[in-house]
Design an enzyme around this catalytic site. Structure first.
Site, short mmCIF file in Angstrom:
data_model
loop_
_atom_site.label_atom_id
_atom_site.label_comp_id
_atom_site.label_asym_id
_atom_site.label_seq_id
_atom_site.Cartn_x
_atom_site.Cartn_y
_atom_site.Cartn_z
N HIS A 154 19.69 -48.53 17.63
CA HIS A 154 19.12 -47.32 17.03
C HIS A 154 19.21 -47.36 15.51
CE1 HIS A 154 23.21 -45.02 17.33
NE2 HIS A 154 23.02 -45.32 16.07
N GLU A 205 16.85 -43.36 19.12
CA GLU A 205 17.51 -44.11 20.19
C GLU A 205 16.47 -44.88 21.01
OE1 GLU A 205 20.72 -44.22 20.60
OE2 GLU A 205 21.58 -42.35 19.87
C1 F6R Z 1 23.70 -42.70 10.21
C2 F6R Z 1 22.74 -43.20 11.17
C3 F6R Z 1 23.09 -44.14 12.28
C4 F6R Z 1 24.17 -45.17 11.92
C5 F6R Z 1 24.50 -46.04 13.12
C6 F6R Z 1 25.64 -47.01 12.83
O1 F6R Z 1 23.09 -41.78 9.31
O2 F6R Z 1 21.64 -42.80 11.08
O3 F6R Z 1 21.94 -44.80 12.70
O4 F6R Z 1 23.72 -45.97 10.86
O5 F6R Z 1 24.88 -45.24 14.20
O6 F6R Z 1 26.82 -46.28 12.65
P1 F6R Z 1 28.14 -46.99 12.09
O7 F6R Z 1 27.82 -47.40 10.68
O8 F6R Z 1 29.19 -45.91 12.11
O9 F6R Z 1 28.42 -48.14 12.97
#
Ligand code: F6R
Length: 248
Positions: free
Chosen positions: A138, A143
């Site tokens: 995603h 998603e």
């Molecule tokens: C955040 C977003 C999400 C995150 C993804 C990865 O604004 O849109 O797509 O980039 O869920 O999250 P982390 O960096 O916490 O692994």
């Protein structure tokens, strides 16, 4: 698509910060698209360090964030507005009049999504979009699904996502069930995109992104259609992908 393999999270963050620094030097009024989550925190820290020693200024820049939960006050400690304030904005000289995030508390969410896309358009579009990636591919809150949405829209969060998020909230009832997110079209209209990923658990998602195939089951794979994308991954991901290719 340019793929940069770096040793670790710190180097990934420095590389991303350097790209931001170059682009802001070229165009001080840059329109940035930014993300929340663990991935960009190091980049924000690195940019703050560079700001503190006078290497970079954000005074003329604008920022549009990718997404926000629905139903949380913007001052709630888990809101993405608060995340940006604490991890970045309060430590740099960005003008708060130029920072934007979808209002997940808007009464008319559809109108709010349209307003957000219009605002981005009126500012001339996003110049440089920073992205993290979910383990399932995603980007933003887009998603994997049979259909993906083009514009900013409301999404119902998957049960797994709600459960994963519940660790940040005191009670389960508090965990947001939906969010507003830029859509695939909003993201792909950015003039330049940089996607960051570190840690082997992101390897499958990155493999999909680099596969040469495009699928709504891996929304990030659509980035292959964009003419100016830099993907920065760490050695762990690169090794995990290679291992899978060697076995196959
Ligand atoms: C955040 C977003 C999400 C995150 C993804 C990865 O604004 O849109 O797509 O980039 O869920 O999250 P982390 O960096 O916490 O692994």
């Amino acid at each position: 698509m340019r793929v940069l393999v770096v040793e670790n999270y710190e180097e990934m963050s420095r590389e991303a910060a350097s790209l931001f620094q170059i682009r802001i030097e070229e165009k001080p009024g840059l329109v940035l698209g930014l993300a929340t989550g663990s991935t960009p925190i190091g980049t924000y820290k690195e940019l703050i360090n560079r700001y503190q020693v006078g290497k970079i200024r954000f005074q003329q820049a604008s920022v549009f964030n990718l997404d926000e939960y629905c139903g949380l006050d913007k001052n709630h400690e888990q809101s993405y507005a608060r995340f940006m304030e604490e991890n970045f904005f309060r430590s740099i000289d960005v003008d708060r009049k130029n920072t934007f995030i979808p209002n997940g508390n808007a009464k008319d969410r559809q109108a709010e999504c349209e307003r957000y896309d219009t605002l981005i358009r009126e500012r001339g579009g996003i110049d440089l979009q920073l992205l993290g990636i979910g383990e399932n591919g995603h980007i933003g809150f887009n998603e994997p699904n049979d259909l993906l949405s083009a514009g900013t829209h409301q999404v119902e969060l998957e049960q797994g996502t709600i459960e994963a998020n519940s660790r940040f909230f005191v009670t389960r009832e508090e965990v947001p069930k939906s969010a507003l997110t830029m859509g695939m079209g909003t993201i792909l209209k950015a003039k330049e995109i940089v996607l960051l990923a570190s840690g082997a658990k992101k390897a499958d998602a990155i493999q999909g992104l680099l596969s040469g195939k495009i699928s709504t089951k891996n929304p990030a794979s659509f980035l292959q259609l964009h003419p100016r994308v830099t993907v920065i991954i760490d050695r762990e991901i690169a090794d995990a992908i290679k291992l899978k290719q060697d076995v196959a």
